[in-house]
Design a protein around this motif. Structure first.
Motif, PDB file in Angstrom:
ATOM      1  N   GLN A 146      10.065  81.648  96.310  1.00  0.00           N
ATOM      2  CA  GLN A 146       9.540  81.937  94.978  1.00  0.00           C
ATOM      3  C   GLN A 146       9.174  83.422  94.864  1.00  0.00           C
ATOM      4  O   GLN A 146       9.415  84.053  93.839  1.00  0.00           O
ATOM      5  CB  GLN A 146       8.325  81.049  94.709  1.00  0.00           C
ATOM      6  CG  GLN A 146       7.999  80.902  93.265  1.00  0.00           C
ATOM      7  CD  GLN A 146       6.982  79.802  93.037  1.00  0.00           C
ATOM      8  OE1 GLN A 146       6.081  79.591  93.843  1.00  0.00           O
ATOM      9  NE2 GLN A 146       7.131  79.085  91.934  1.00  0.00           N
ATOM     10  N   GLN A 150      12.333  85.401  94.375  1.00  0.00           N
ATOM     11  CA  GLN A 150      12.825  85.234  93.000  1.00  0.00           C
ATOM     12  C   GLN A 150      12.036  86.116  92.036  1.00  0.00           C
ATOM     13  O   GLN A 150      12.608  86.742  91.148  1.00  0.00           O
ATOM     14  CB  GLN A 150      12.733  83.769  92.572  1.00  0.00           C
ATOM     15  CG  GLN A 150      13.730  82.881  93.267  1.00  0.00           C
ATOM     16  CD  GLN A 150      13.526  81.409  92.927  1.00  0.00           C
ATOM     17  OE1 GLN A 150      12.544  81.008  92.318  1.00  0.00           O
ATOM     18  NE2 GLN A 150      14.486  80.584  93.342  1.00  0.00           N
ATOM     19  N   HIS A 151      10.713  86.165  92.229  1.00  0.00           N
ATOM     20  CA  HIS A 151       9.860  87.009  91.387  1.00  0.00           C
ATOM     21  C   HIS A 151      10.244  88.481  91.556  1.00  0.00           C
ATOM     22  O   HIS A 151      10.412  89.213  90.581  1.00  0.00           O
ATOM     23  CB  HIS A 151       8.386  86.787  91.748  1.00  0.00           C
ATOM     24  CG  HIS A 151       7.458  87.719  91.047  1.00  0.00           C
ATOM     25  ND1 HIS A 151       7.084  87.542  89.727  1.00  0.00           N
ATOM     26  CD2 HIS A 151       6.834  88.846  91.472  1.00  0.00           C
ATOM     27  CE1 HIS A 151       6.272  88.525  89.377  1.00  0.00           C
ATOM     28  NE2 HIS A 151       6.103  89.326  90.415  1.00  0.00           N
ATOM     29  N   LEU A 173      13.061  89.758  92.581  1.00  0.00           N
ATOM     30  CA  LEU A 173      14.383  89.991  91.995  1.00  0.00           C
ATOM     31  C   LEU A 173      14.303  90.097  90.475  1.00  0.00           C
ATOM     32  O   LEU A 173      14.922  90.982  89.877  1.00  0.00           O
ATOM     33  CB  LEU A 173      15.346  88.875  92.421  1.00  0.00           C
ATOM     34  CG  LEU A 173      16.794  89.037  92.015  1.00  0.00           C
ATOM     35  CD1 LEU A 173      17.388  90.335  92.564  1.00  0.00           C
ATOM     36  CD2 LEU A 173      17.610  87.829  92.512  1.00  0.00           C
ATOM     37  N   ALA A 174      13.526  89.238  89.834  1.00  0.00           N
ATOM     38  CA  ALA A 174      13.396  89.279  88.373  1.00  0.00           C
ATOM     39  C   ALA A 174      12.758  90.586  87.909  1.00  0.00           C
ATOM     40  O   ALA A 174      13.236  91.216  86.953  1.00  0.00           O
ATOM     41  CB  ALA A 174      12.579  88.081  87.886  1.00  0.00           C
ATOM     42  N   ILE A 175      11.692  91.019  88.584  1.00  0.00           N
ATOM     43  CA  ILE A 175      11.024  92.282  88.217  1.00  0.00           C
ATOM     44  C   ILE A 175      11.980  93.454  88.412  1.00  0.00           C
ATOM     45  O   ILE A 175      12.104  94.331  87.553  1.00  0.00           O
ATOM     46  CB  ILE A 175       9.742  92.474  89.065  1.00  0.00           C
ATOM     47  CG1 ILE A 175       8.726  91.374  88.780  1.00  0.00           C
ATOM     48  CG2 ILE A 175       9.153  93.868  88.860  1.00  0.00           C
ATOM     49  CD1 ILE A 175       8.257  91.284  87.354  1.00  0.00           C
ATOM     50  N   HIS A 177      15.296  93.437  88.525  1.00  0.00           N
ATOM     51  CA  HIS A 177      16.413  93.402  87.567  1.00  0.00           C
ATOM     52  C   HIS A 177      15.992  93.965  86.218  1.00  0.00           C
ATOM     53  O   HIS A 177      16.739  94.732  85.596  1.00  0.00           O
ATOM     54  CB  HIS A 177      16.942  91.970  87.396  1.00  0.00           C
ATOM     55  CG  HIS A 177      18.169  91.695  88.176  1.00  0.00           C
ATOM     56  ND1 HIS A 177      19.394  92.267  87.908  1.00  0.00           N
ATOM     57  CD2 HIS A 177      18.375  90.895  89.248  1.00  0.00           C
ATOM     58  CE1 HIS A 177      20.291  91.841  88.762  1.00  0.00           C
ATOM     59  NE2 HIS A 177      19.695  91.017  89.601  1.00  0.00           N
ATOM     60  N   ARG A 178      14.802  93.587  85.755  1.00  0.00           N
ATOM     61  CA  ARG A 178      14.314  94.108  84.474  1.00  0.00           C
ATOM     62  C   ARG A 178      14.185  95.631  84.548  1.00  0.00           C
ATOM     63  O   ARG A 178      14.639  96.353  83.655  1.00  0.00           O
ATOM     64  CB  ARG A 178      12.976  93.460  84.135  1.00  0.00           C
ATOM     65  CG  ARG A 178      12.422  93.920  82.790  1.00  0.00           C
ATOM     66  CD  ARG A 178      11.089  93.291  82.475  1.00  0.00           C
ATOM     67  NE  ARG A 178      10.081  93.803  83.403  1.00  0.00           N
ATOM     68  CZ  ARG A 178       9.022  93.113  83.818  1.00  0.00           C
ATOM     69  NH1 ARG A 178       8.841  91.868  83.423  1.00  0.00           N
ATOM     70  NH2 ARG A 178       8.147  93.658  84.634  1.00  0.00           N
ATOM     71  N   SER A 226      18.571  91.422  98.097  1.00  0.00           N
ATOM     72  CA  SER A 226      17.113  91.396  97.941  1.00  0.00           C
ATOM     73  C   SER A 226      16.433  90.573  99.026  1.00  0.00           C
ATOM     74  O   SER A 226      17.061  89.753  99.700  1.00  0.00           O
ATOM     75  CB  SER A 226      16.753  90.838  96.565  1.00  0.00           C
ATOM     76  OG  SER A 226      17.150  89.492  96.451  1.00  0.00           O
ATOM     77  N   ASP A 262       3.867  93.054  89.479  1.00  0.00           N
ATOM     78  CA  ASP A 262       4.878  93.028  88.413  1.00  0.00           C
ATOM     79  C   ASP A 262       5.462  94.407  88.128  1.00  0.00           C
ATOM     80  O   ASP A 262       6.001  94.647  87.047  1.00  0.00           O
ATOM     81  CB  ASP A 262       4.275  92.461  87.122  1.00  0.00           C
ATOM     82  CG  ASP A 262       3.982  90.976  87.225  1.00  0.00           C
ATOM     83  OD1 ASP A 262       4.616  90.299  88.058  1.00  0.00           O
ATOM     84  OD2 ASP A 262       3.105  90.490  86.485  1.00  0.00           O
TER      85      ASP A 262
END
Length: 131
Positions: free
Chosen positions: A3, A6-7, A9-11, A13-14, A82, A115
């Motif tokens: 998890q 995943q967090h 990677l999302a931050i 990518h943005r 990542s 974040d």
């Protein structure tokens, strides 16, 4: 993938989408909004060679990038790797550097804390002429 990974990677990518936008348009504000106040970055050459610290120094650097590539750069993402804290983006970019044709292969590494992006490292090698 955990998890946490995943967090991260999302931050990342943005932030990378804003980084790509900055390269294309020269508008770095959205990317700079994604970085911590104590953001650090490492760049391999030129006036920003080595380790640089602080969000203000980063703003100066990205302004320098935009003056070097006044018409922006087109980016093609090749690979993303990542783990729980770091994401590496490998890409090709091209455009005009100070009016001359430019092609490059780049890897940038984003370290994520919470974040935000807290560190950036860039590595590259020319896809253009051999010197």
């Amino acid at each position: 993938m955990t998890q946490e990974a995943q967090h991260t990677l999302a931050i990342a990518h943005r932030a990378f989408q804003h980084f790509q936008q900055g390269l294309a348009t020269g508008d770095w504000q959205p990317f700079l909004a994604e970085v911590t106040e104590d953001f650090s970055f490492w760049f391999p050459m030129g006036p920003y060679h080595g380790l640089n610290e602080g969000k203000e120094r980063a703003a100066e650097f990205f302004h320098y990038v935009s003056t070097t590539f006044e018409q922006g750069l087109t980016l093609t993402l090749d690979r993303v790797t990542s783990n729980d804290t770091t994401v590496v983006f490998e890409f090709r970019d091209e455009g005009l550097m100070l009016g001359q044709a430019y092609k490059n292969r780049v890897a940038v590494s984003f370290d994520v804390r919470g974040d935000k992006i807290c560190a950036y490292r860039e590595y590259f090698g020319s896809d253009g002429k051999s010197y």
